[in-house]
Design a protein around this motif. Structure first.
Motif, PDB file in Angstrom:
ATOM      1  N   PHE A 136      10.331   5.815  -4.076  1.00  0.00           N
ATOM      2  CA  PHE A 136      10.617   7.200  -3.633  1.00  0.00           C
ATOM      3  C   PHE A 136       9.895   7.247  -2.312  1.00  0.00           C
ATOM      4  O   PHE A 136      10.350   8.162  -1.615  1.00  0.00           O
ATOM      5  CB  PHE A 136      10.488   8.173  -4.719  1.00  0.00           C
ATOM      6  CG  PHE A 136      11.409   8.097  -5.533  1.00  0.00           C
ATOM      7  CD1 PHE A 136      12.847   8.293  -5.543  1.00  0.00           C
ATOM      8  CD2 PHE A 136      10.909   7.627  -6.927  1.00  0.00           C
ATOM      9  CE1 PHE A 136      13.641   8.135  -6.672  1.00  0.00           C
ATOM     10  CE2 PHE A 136      11.726   7.491  -8.071  1.00  0.00           C
ATOM     11  CZ  PHE A 136      12.969   7.866  -8.087  1.00  0.00           C
ATOM     12  N   VAL A 137       8.877   6.645  -1.977  1.00  0.00           N
ATOM     13  CA  VAL A 137       8.128   6.901  -0.792  1.00  0.00           C
ATOM     14  C   VAL A 137       8.978   6.559   0.283  1.00  0.00           C
ATOM     15  O   VAL A 137       8.443   6.733   1.463  1.00  0.00           O
ATOM     16  CB  VAL A 137       6.539   6.360  -0.860  1.00  0.00           C
ATOM     17  CG1 VAL A 137       5.771   7.117  -1.990  1.00  0.00           C
ATOM     18  CG2 VAL A 137       6.401   4.720  -1.063  1.00  0.00           C
ATOM     19  N   PHE A 138       9.726   5.445   0.085  1.00  0.00           N
ATOM     20  CA  PHE A 138      10.630   4.834   1.281  1.00  0.00           C
ATOM     21  C   PHE A 138      11.527   5.918   1.811  1.00  0.00           C
ATOM     22  O   PHE A 138      12.243   5.593   2.856  1.00  0.00           O
ATOM     23  CB  PHE A 138      10.972   3.474   0.739  1.00  0.00           C
ATOM     24  CG  PHE A 138      10.062   2.616   0.897  1.00  0.00           C
ATOM     25  CD1 PHE A 138       9.263   2.169   1.894  1.00  0.00           C
ATOM     26  CD2 PHE A 138       9.722   2.034  -0.503  1.00  0.00           C
ATOM     27  CE1 PHE A 138       8.421   1.178   1.888  1.00  0.00           C
ATOM     28  CE2 PHE A 138       8.929   1.078  -0.393  1.00  0.00           C
ATOM     29  CZ  PHE A 138       8.199   0.408   0.613  1.00  0.00           C
TER      30      PHE A 138
ATOM     31  N   LEU B 232       0.791  -1.272   0.124  1.00  0.00           N
ATOM     32  CA  LEU B 232      -0.036   0.147  -0.171  1.00  0.00           C
ATOM     33  C   LEU B 232       0.916   1.205  -0.036  1.00  0.00           C
ATOM     34  O   LEU B 232       0.547   2.122  -0.546  1.00  0.00           O
ATOM     35  CB  LEU B 232      -0.947   0.054   1.228  1.00  0.00           C
ATOM     36  CG  LEU B 232      -2.219  -1.260   1.029  1.00  0.00           C
ATOM     37  CD1 LEU B 232      -2.736  -0.773   2.438  1.00  0.00           C
ATOM     38  CD2 LEU B 232      -3.159  -0.862   0.058  1.00  0.00           C
ATOM     39  N   MET B 233       2.172   1.051   0.689  1.00  0.00           N
ATOM     40  CA  MET B 233       2.907   2.304   0.812  1.00  0.00           C
ATOM     41  C   MET B 233       3.582   2.476  -0.621  1.00  0.00           C
ATOM     42  O   MET B 233       4.289   3.511  -0.803  1.00  0.00           O
ATOM     43  CB  MET B 233       3.968   2.296   1.886  1.00  0.00           C
ATOM     44  CG  MET B 233       3.195   2.281   3.265  1.00  0.00           C
ATOM     45  SD  MET B 233       4.368   2.068   4.735  1.00  0.00           S
ATOM     46  CE  MET B 233       5.078   3.635   4.388  1.00  0.00           C
ATOM     47  N   LEU B 234       3.712   1.495  -1.588  1.00  0.00           N
ATOM     48  CA  LEU B 234       4.868   1.323  -2.596  1.00  0.00           C
ATOM     49  C   LEU B 234       4.054   2.115  -3.808  1.00  0.00           C
ATOM     50  O   LEU B 234       4.736   2.565  -4.705  1.00  0.00           O
ATOM     51  CB  LEU B 234       4.842  -0.015  -3.001  1.00  0.00           C
ATOM     52  CG  LEU B 234       6.111  -0.125  -3.918  1.00  0.00           C
ATOM     53  CD1 LEU B 234       7.495   0.497  -3.370  1.00  0.00           C
ATOM     54  CD2 LEU B 234       6.315  -1.576  -4.330  1.00  0.00           C
TER      55      LEU B 234
ATOM     56  N   PRO C 197      17.410   3.206  -7.783  1.00  0.00           N
ATOM     57  CA  PRO C 197      17.982   4.357  -6.871  1.00  0.00           C
ATOM     58  C   PRO C 197      17.693   3.931  -5.359  1.00  0.00           C
ATOM     59  O   PRO C 197      18.774   4.382  -4.692  1.00  0.00           O
ATOM     60  CB  PRO C 197      16.939   5.443  -7.373  1.00  0.00           C
ATOM     61  CG  PRO C 197      15.914   5.008  -7.956  1.00  0.00           C
ATOM     62  CD  PRO C 197      16.481   3.898  -8.574  1.00  0.00           C
ATOM     63  N   ILE C 198      16.765   3.262  -5.074  1.00  0.00           N
ATOM     64  CA  ILE C 198      16.644   3.153  -3.377  1.00  0.00           C
ATOM     65  C   ILE C 198      17.588   1.972  -3.211  1.00  0.00           C
ATOM     66  O   ILE C 198      18.293   2.012  -2.145  1.00  0.00           O
ATOM     67  CB  ILE C 198      15.241   2.737  -3.303  1.00  0.00           C
ATOM     68  CG1 ILE C 198      14.091   3.885  -3.647  1.00  0.00           C
ATOM     69  CG2 ILE C 198      15.093   2.379  -1.765  1.00  0.00           C
ATOM     70  CD1 ILE C 198      14.410   5.105  -3.229  1.00  0.00           C
ATOM     71  N   LEU C 199      17.621   1.116  -4.102  1.00  0.00           N
ATOM     72  CA  LEU C 199      18.749   0.074  -3.904  1.00  0.00           C
ATOM     73  C   LEU C 199      20.310   0.454  -3.761  1.00  0.00           C
ATOM     74  O   LEU C 199      20.795   0.044  -2.751  1.00  0.00           O
ATOM     75  CB  LEU C 199      18.650  -1.230  -4.712  1.00  0.00           C
ATOM     76  CG  LEU C 199      19.684  -2.311  -4.476  1.00  0.00           C
ATOM     77  CD1 LEU C 199      19.377  -3.189  -3.342  1.00  0.00           C
ATOM     78  CD2 LEU C 199      19.548  -3.439  -5.924  1.00  0.00           C
TER      79      LEU C 199
END
Length: 60
Positions: free
Chosen positions: A10-12, A3-5, A45-47
């Motif tokens: 980038f939401v993390f 749900l947050m993804l 990018p997040i990894l």
């Protein structure tokens, strides 16, 4: 977590900042900002940012 993804990984970024900068103090805010900037010029990018933060933490 799915749900947050909504919106991509980038939401993390604020969640990661809260944990590694504010909570655990593994990296400083400028180091975290550098990690995010480094991730923007590379695929995944997040990894890449997570790997960069891990490397900074291991060096300390």
């Amino acid at each position: 977590m799915s749900l947050m993804l909504f919106g991509g990984g980038f939401v993390f970024i604020p969640l990661i900042q809260q944990i590694v900068v504010d909570g655990l103090h593994w990296v400083t805010l400028p180091e975290f900002t550098s990690a995010i900037a480094m991730g923007q010029v590379t695929p995944g990018p997040i990894l890449i940012s997570a790997a960069f933060i891990g490397d900074i933490h291991d060096m300390q």
